[in-house]
Design an enzyme around this catalytic site. Structure first.
Site, mmCIF file in Angstrom:
data_model
loop_
_atom_site.group_PDB
_atom_site.id
_atom_site.type_symbol
_atom_site.label_atom_id
_atom_site.label_comp_id
_atom_site.label_asym_id
_atom_site.label_seq_id
_atom_site.Cartn_x
_atom_site.Cartn_y
_atom_site.Cartn_z
ATOM 1 N N ASP A 170 0.830 -1.206 0.000
ATOM 2 C CA ASP A 170 0.000 0.000 0.000
ATOM 3 C C ASP A 170 0.865 1.258 0.000
ATOM 4 O O ASP A 170 2.076 1.210 0.266
ATOM 5 C CB ASP A 170 -0.928 -0.007 1.219
ATOM 6 C CG ASP A 170 -2.248 0.686 0.962
ATOM 7 O OD1 ASP A 170 -2.328 1.505 0.011
ATOM 8 O OD2 ASP A 170 -3.213 0.421 1.693
ATOM 9 N N ASP B 137 -10.653 1.715 -3.074
ATOM 10 C CA ASP B 137 -11.093 1.470 -1.704
ATOM 11 C C ASP B 137 -12.614 1.433 -1.604
ATOM 12 O O ASP B 137 -13.160 1.092 -0.559
ATOM 13 C CB ASP B 137 -10.563 2.568 -0.776
ATOM 14 C CG ASP B 137 -9.102 2.348 -0.395
ATOM 15 O OD1 ASP B 137 -8.576 1.259 -0.695
ATOM 16 O OD2 ASP B 137 -8.498 3.254 0.198
#
Length: 777
Positions: free
Chosen positions: A474, A544
């Site tokens: 990430d 997301d």
């Protein structure tokens, strides 16, 4: 295939040709990019004849009085020679001058590509044309590289500049690709958005001026993806001329389309010139990222097929490139930071019972990480959450016959961390000034070798001792300060590009050491969804936002340039954690099935009915996974109107999976036609819908029109009845030849319109969806 005759060059793929020639002046004139042509019998129809320079345009040289670069199609443009359009290359020499004049010196046709030194690029069998140009007034050399991938109809371009001057030169702009078109007939398609709102397709009809698609975030960004498309105004998904462009790069990028007063169109792409500069001393070289381009005269779908094949065959690497990807459960939306080993094991056992293959521990497993304001950078296991360590937990999961994955964010550090206490100077920032926080974190300075070495050592140690087979990498913030204390003041313009090169070095060192680990890139969802990251990761977390309605649009946008095997897609809980929207559980699955499937919900909170649905979803996906991940993907025009239709077809055209989703109900519209693409017109096919079951609660008080006793909504009686009675979906069963399905479409059973319901009625609510399986018989 690359051809060359009398300084006229042709780059030919299976269906396209890209042609240019060397003028008497030594400059490169672009002639053609489009459908495949033969030039053996002449090319003069492609040449724009020039006699006099128009008006106050500038003649290049008295020796060539009709030669004016402002109204010519060129292969490379610079400042100072009369071309007043956006340049591809902009230099400053030691004397402060900025005029460059690159002329042909020589060329080579290579059977393979040259190795790249600082950046990743494409790989595989291809011919390469290497053009060597020299500045007429300085000892500076420009190399243009053209790589031809015949089978997937893709040509790539990149450039390298070498300074042989005794004094340093400054690069102010050094782009990768320039394509000049001789007329404006285009619409421009770009893909914009923000966090949880990625890849919105924008369409603009080109008029005079400059259109810019770029990023200044330090990443390729979810604001503006580097994918760009030029298409004829009347081109559609299945018809018309379309040009697709992309860039193998993960940093600040720049794409521009300029329409001139002469109605010519220039396309440019490469590293963002805003804030960029790079000093080259004598003997030093700089290479640009590799730019991708493809052409189709059969519409946007065919253009996308070229892109997909190129990415799958010549960008994605490693053992996982062609392997079917596992179905995972991710812990994040189940627990966020609030978990321990016991909770995770319970979730894993429930997931295994449903058929899940990979258990992913998301954020919270390391340091003292119980919130997002601490412990980034401390990649040691939290002993309170994992008393026996990660390997002990991994063994417990593997005993369930599941693999284990883990979330990391190695480029970041929290102020509350051991790493920051020990090395506060390792962050990106300007000394003695306030450092901007993003997501409670700072960015580590990857331009510095000691920082890169530290990250590689920590992550390699983690992979060696944890037993994990999947990593989610990430990167949750963007850059503000773009500054490194390792660079002198006059070279701070190099920082962002040096950071990207440092990132690629780190990823290359780790992936070469652990090639069997499946790597999924993630950057606050789509903030780094690009071909550069796909050189190291086999898939990317698309957003997301797991809301099925939003995801349908987001995945639709990505499909223009990226294959389904690159899209990581999850089924999550409702109300959705990003939008609070409720969507049917089956729709959440059916959207996510067109990509790499995962689940991100607390299975313990699913009803017994939903758990059975999940088991059936996973069974269906496993049975058809290869085609859903690696098949040929087609969009329907209807997808731009709010109701999504798309279809994935197996490579042998014997099986297809058509997706239909209704975004908004329109009263008294019962009919629906399914658009089918990609079949073999000679085959005979059988179409069936994937069978579904519906809760009687979905019918509300309408259930009393068929119930022998009155059932009150939300009553105990309703819940009891719902346990024993489920409503079956309609059954579609149609047999016809491929040409009937493709050219006529499929008229589906009518949807419910308030005038009756039976086994032949399609129960199709808002956000309702279907998958139709089409099988050759």
């Amino acid at each position: 295939m690359i051809t060359q005759n009398d300084k006229v060059f042709g780059l030919h793929t299976k269906n396209t040709s890209y042609c240019f020639r060397v003028l008497e002046s030594g400059h490169l004139e672009h002639l053609h990019y489009g459908r495949k042509i033969r030039m053996e019998d002449g090319y003069l129809p492609l040449v724009e004849e020039r006699t006099f320079v128009e008006g106050n345009a500038i003649a290049y040289d008295n020796q060539y009085p009709g030669l004016s670069f402002e109204n010519m199609c060129l292969e490379v443009s610079t400042l100072g020679t009369g071309d007043v359009r956006e340049p591809m290359v902009q230099l400053t020499y030691a004397d402060g001058s900025t005029t460059s004049d690159f002329r042909y010196d020589s060329h080579e046709i290579l059977e393979e590509m040259e190795d790249r030194e600082t950046l990743p690029g494409s790989y595989g069998t291809c011919e390469t044309l290497k053009m060597k140009l020299k500045d007429a007034n300085h000892n500076v050399w420009l190399y243009l590289y053209y790589q031809v991938y015949e089978e997937c109809d893709v040509i790539t371009r990149s450039a390298k500049i070498v300074n042989e001057e005794k004094e340093a030169i400054q690069l102010n702009r050094f782009l990768s690709n320039q394509v000049d078109f001789d007329e404006n007939r285009f619409e421009l398609l770009t893909f914009h958005g923000s966090w949880t709102n990625e890849m919105n397709r924008d369409t603009v009809s080109l008029t005079h001026g400059i259109y810019v698609n770029d990023s200044k975030t330090g990443t390729s960004s979810n604001r503006s993806n580097p994918l760009m498309i030029l298409k004829d105004e009347d081109a559609s998904e299945d018809y018309g001329d379309c040009y697709g462009f992309n860039l193998i790069y993960s940093g600040n990028h720049f794409e521009a389309v300029e329409v001139t007063g002469y109605e010519k169109v220039r396309f440019l792409s490469g590293i963002q010139p805003n804030g960029f500069s790079y000093e080259l001393n004598m003997g030093e070289a700089f290479e640009s990222p590799e730019a991708i381009m493809t052409f189709s005269h059969e519409g946007l779908n065919e253009m996308s097929h070229h892109m997909h094949a190129f990415v799958q065959d010549h960008v994605v690497r490693g053992p996982w490139r062609t392997k079917e990807r596992p179905i995972l459960i991710n812990s994040w939306e189940s627990f966020y930071f609030d978990y321990n080993q016991s909770k995770l094991l319970k979730l894993a056992k429930q997931a295994k019972s449903a058929g899940v293959e990979l258990f992913v521990i998301d954020d919270g497993w390391f340091g003292e990480r119980n919130s997002d304001d601490c412990s980034l950078g401390d990649w040691d296991v939290n002993p309170k959450k994992f008393p026996g360590g990660l390997m002990d937990f991994t063994k417990k999961i593997k005993a369930l016959d599941m693999e284990v994955g883990i979330w990391i964010e190695p480029e970041m550090v929290n102020e509350k961390s051991k790493l920051y206490e020990e090395h506060p100077d390792w962050i990106v920032g300007i000394p003695n000034q306030r450092q901007a926080l993003g997501r409670n974190q700072y960015i580590l300075d990857l331009t510095r070798s000691e920082v890169r070495d530290h990250i590689v050592a920590k992550i390699c140690a983690l992979l060696e001792t944890s037993g994990v087979s999947y990593v989610k990498w990430d990167m949750n913030r963007i850059f503000t300060d773009q500054y490194s204390i390792s660079l002198p003041a006059n070279r701070q313009g190099e920082f962002m590009h040096r950071y990207v090169m440092g990132l690629y070095e780190v990823l290359g060192r780790i992936t070469s050491r652990f090639p069997e680990v499946l790597l999924e890139s993630c950057a606050a969802s789509g903030n780094r969804f690009d071909l550069g990251m796909l050189c190291y990761s086999q898939q990317i977390w698309a957003s997301d936002n797991t809301d099925a309605v939003c995801r349908a649009r987001i995945q639709y946008g990505y499909s223009y340039g990226y294959p389904m095997s690159a899209l990581a897609c999850h089924v999550s809980s409702c109300p959705n954690h990003q939008t609070l929207r409720n969507t049917p559980f089956e729709t959440r699955f059916q959207v996510a099935a067109f990509g790499v499937l995962g689940y991100e919900c607390n299975i313990a909170e699913l009803s017994s009915f939903e758990l059975e649905q999940m088991k059936e979803q996973i069974r269906f996906y496993k049975e058809n996974r290869k085609n859903l991940q690696f098949g040929t993907f087609y969009r329907s025009e209807d997808s731009t109107k709010g109701n999504y239709q798309w279809i994935t077809v197996s490579k042998d055209q014997r099986k297809a999976y058509a997706f239909l989703m209704q975004k908004e109900i329109h009263a008294h519209h019962a009919a629906c036609k399914l658009k089918v693409r990609g079949l073999n017109k000679e085959f005979i096919y059988e179409l069936k819908n994937r069978p579904l079951k519906f809760s009687i609660k979905d019918f509300g008080s309408l259930v009393n029109t068929v119930s022998p006793v009155h059932i009150k909504k939300d009553s105990i009686a309703e819940s009891i009845a719902d346990r024993f009675v489920k409503m079956d979906s309609e059954k579609e069963h149609k047999v016809a030849s491929g040409d009937v399905f493709m050219y006529g479409g499929v008229k589906l059973r009518p949807s419910f319109c308030g005038v009756g319901y039976n086994e032949n009625t399609r129960f199709f609510t808002e956000y309702g969806s279907r998958i139709y399986v089409i099988q050759a018989i």
